[in-house]
Design a protein around this motif. Sequence first.
Motif, PDB file in Angstrom:
ATOM      1  N   ARG A 206      38.618  90.701  93.981  1.00  0.00           N
ATOM      2  CA  ARG A 206      38.833  89.927  92.764  1.00  0.00           C
ATOM      3  C   ARG A 206      37.540  89.446  92.103  1.00  0.00           C
ATOM      4  O   ARG A 206      37.464  89.395  90.870  1.00  0.00           O
ATOM      5  N   PRO A 207      36.511  89.092  92.853  1.00  0.00           N
ATOM      6  CA  PRO A 207      35.252  88.753  92.176  1.00  0.00           C
ATOM      7  C   PRO A 207      34.701  89.909  91.339  1.00  0.00           C
ATOM      8  O   PRO A 207      34.102  89.684  90.281  1.00  0.00           O
ATOM      9  N   VAL A 208      34.923  91.139  91.797  1.00  0.00           N
ATOM     10  CA  VAL A 208      34.486  92.302  91.019  1.00  0.00           C
ATOM     11  C   VAL A 208      35.297  92.390  89.725  1.00  0.00           C
ATOM     12  O   VAL A 208      34.761  92.707  88.654  1.00  0.00           O
ATOM     13  N   HIS A 209      36.588  92.115  89.801  1.00  0.00           N
ATOM     14  CA  HIS A 209      37.411  92.114  88.591  1.00  0.00           C
ATOM     15  C   HIS A 209      36.898  91.095  87.578  1.00  0.00           C
ATOM     16  O   HIS A 209      36.890  91.352  86.372  1.00  0.00           O
ATOM     17  N   ARG A 210      36.472  89.952  88.051  1.00  0.00           N
ATOM     18  CA  ARG A 210      35.974  88.922  87.135  1.00  0.00           C
ATOM     19  C   ARG A 210      34.667  89.369  86.487  1.00  0.00           C
ATOM     20  O   ARG A 210      34.418  89.109  85.294  1.00  0.00           O
ATOM     21  N   VAL A 211      33.852  90.076  87.250  1.00  0.00           N
ATOM     22  CA  VAL A 211      32.618  90.628  86.677  1.00  0.00           C
ATOM     23  C   VAL A 211      32.953  91.679  85.624  1.00  0.00           C
ATOM     24  O   VAL A 211      32.316  91.743  84.558  1.00  0.00           O
ATOM     25  N   GLU A 212      33.963  92.520  85.898  1.00  0.00           N
ATOM     26  CA  GLU A 212      34.390  93.528  84.927  1.00  0.00           C
ATOM     27  C   GLU A 212      34.807  92.889  83.604  1.00  0.00           C
ATOM     28  O   GLU A 212      34.443  93.355  82.523  1.00  0.00           O
ATOM     29  N   VAL A 213      35.600  91.829  83.683  1.00  0.00           N
ATOM     30  CA  VAL A 213      36.067  91.170  82.461  1.00  0.00           C
ATOM     31  C   VAL A 213      34.898  90.548  81.711  1.00  0.00           C
ATOM     32  O   VAL A 213      34.803  90.641  80.478  1.00  0.00           O
ATOM     33  N   THR A 214      33.984  89.926  82.440  1.00  0.00           N
ATOM     34  CA  THR A 214      32.810  89.345  81.799  1.00  0.00           C
ATOM     35  C   THR A 214      31.986  90.419  81.096  1.00  0.00           C
ATOM     36  O   THR A 214      31.551  90.239  79.947  1.00  0.00           O
ATOM     37  N   ALA A 215      31.775  91.542  81.774  1.00  0.00           N
ATOM     38  CA  ALA A 215      31.029  92.644  81.164  1.00  0.00           C
ATOM     39  C   ALA A 215      31.747  93.165  79.927  1.00  0.00           C
ATOM     40  O   ALA A 215      31.113  93.529  78.929  1.00  0.00           O
ATOM     41  N   ASN A 216      33.075  93.204  79.978  1.00  0.00           N
ATOM     42  CA  ASN A 216      33.845  93.647  78.815  1.00  0.00           C
ATOM     43  C   ASN A 216      33.619  92.725  77.624  1.00  0.00           C
ATOM     44  O   ASN A 216      33.437  93.175  76.486  1.00  0.00           O
ATOM     45  N   HIS A 217      33.634  91.416  77.864  1.00  0.00           N
ATOM     46  CA  HIS A 217      33.403  90.463  76.770  1.00  0.00           C
ATOM     47  C   HIS A 217      32.011  90.638  76.163  1.00  0.00           C
ATOM     48  O   HIS A 217      31.847  90.594  74.936  1.00  0.00           O
ATOM     49  N   VAL A 218      31.024  90.831  77.019  1.00  0.00           N
ATOM     50  CA  VAL A 218      29.664  91.025  76.515  1.00  0.00           C
ATOM     51  C   VAL A 218      29.587  92.292  75.677  1.00  0.00           C
ATOM     52  O   VAL A 218      29.014  92.306  74.578  1.00  0.00           O
TER      53      VAL A 218
END
Length: 471
Positions: A206-218
Motif C-alpha cells: 500500500r505505501p507503493v500505491h500511495r507513491v503511485e497516486v502522488t506521482a500521478n498528481h505531479v
Amino acid sequence: MDWNWFAAEEYWQARFAVQHLLALCYLLAFGCALHQFRGLLGERGLTPIPRFLEIAGFRRAPSLFHLHYSDRFFAVVSGAGAGLSALVLFGAADVVPLWAAMVMWLVLWVLYLSIVNVGQVWYSFGWESLLLEAGFLAIFLGPSHVAPPAPVIWLLCWLLFRVEFGAGLIKLRGDSCWRDLTALYYHHETQPVPGPLSRWFHRLPRPVHRVEVTANHVTQLLVPFLLFAPQPVATAAGLIVVVTQGWLMLSGNFAWLNFITITLAFSAMGGWLLHPVTLTPPPQQAAPPWFRAAVLALTAGFVVLSYWPVRNMLGRRQVMNRSFNRLHLGNTYGAFGSVTRTRYEVVLEGFDGARWREYDFKAKPGDPYRRPPQVAPYHLRLDWLMWFLPLSPSYGRSWLPGLIAALLRGDEQVLRLLRRNPFPDSPPQRVRALLYRYRFTTRAERRATGAFWQRSPVGDFVPELSLADLR
C-alpha cells in the motif's frame, strides 16, 4: 513580415514521431471498426446505424453515412481508412506535395469522424474525440520536406496539456480516494478491463500505491505546465508523460488512450533526443503563403474553441470527456473522477435444456481461472460496455435487450464479438444474466487453486428469458 518564427525546424523529428504514431493509431481505430461494426452497429447489429440515421440529422451527427448506408459501404469506409493509414504510416504523405499530404490527412479525419458520429454508445469514449482532434491538427503539420509550423506544434502541446491537466483536476475534485492517496488500493482490481499484470499491480504494498497516486498528481497537475518551457525542460516533461503512460499501459487495458497520449508527448521533444531514432531530415522548404494563412486561421480557431474546455476545467462542476461540437474539436478530457471500491460483473448464461452454460467474453473477467489478457491498444467495445452495467442498468438500456435476443437467435455477427460460443450446434432455449462480486485472489489462493479471481454470487441481474418472452 519576418516569418522566421513560423518554422520550427528543430521539431522535425518530433513531427516525424507524432505523424507516424498517429497514423498507427488511425490504423488501429479503423481496424477495430472493421472487425466489430456488424455485430454492434450493422443492419442487424445491437444498435443499427440505419435506425439511428432515421432520427439523427446531419447537423446532429455529420457523417458520410447520411448519403448512403449499407454494411458493405461501412466496410469500404473502414477498409479505405485502414489502407490510407497504412500508406501514411509507411511514408506516403512525406513524398507528395504539401496540398496532397494535407488531403490524405483530411480524408482520414473525415472517414473516422463519419464513423464516430454514428457510433452511438459504442463510440462515446474520450479517446475517440482525442484521436479526431489530434488527427485534425495533423492535417496542418505538413510533409517531411516542409519545415514544421510552430503554431501547430504549440497546439499539439496544448492538446496534451488539456488531456493531462483535465484528468488531474477531475481526480482531485472528484473521489476523495485521490486526495487521501488511497485510489490505487482499489483501481487496479476494479478498472474496466484488467490486463495480465493488473493483479500484480493490485498486490503491491500500500505505501507503493500511495507513491503511485502522488506521482500521478505531479504528472497531471504540475508537469503539463512544463510542456511550454524552453528546451530541454519541455523534453523532460514529455518524457515524464511517456513513462507515466507506459506504466498505465502495463497496469490495464485502456484502448489507445495511453498510446495516443504518448504520441502527443513527442510534440514537446527536441530533435537532440529524437534524432538517433528518426530519419535524417531532408532539406526543409519554406511554407508557401497560403499554408501559413491556413495555419494562422487554424490557430485562431482553436483559441476560440479553447474557451469551452478552459471554462470547464476552471468551473466547479467539471465534466469528463465532453465534445462541445459535432466536429470533436476543442474537447475536454479526463478519466476516473470516481473509483469503484468493489468489482461486480454481469455474467451471461444460456440454457440448452440440460444445463446452464456461461458465455465467455474476449477480455471481460468471467472464468476465474483465466488470466486477464492484454488487448490494448485495441479496443473491445462490448467488453467495455459490460463493465458499466453493474454501475447502473440504464447503461445497457439501448443494447442489452438486443444482446440477449441475439444470443437466443444464435446471431453469428454478435457471437463473433465473444471469445467462445458455448452453443455451437443450436441456440439456447433461455438466457439469463447473473451478478457476481469479483476480487483478485491472494498469493496463497493463487498457489492453492490456480485461479486469478475469486467470485461470489450476488443475485439475478436479468431473469431467465426466451425469445417468446422478448416478443
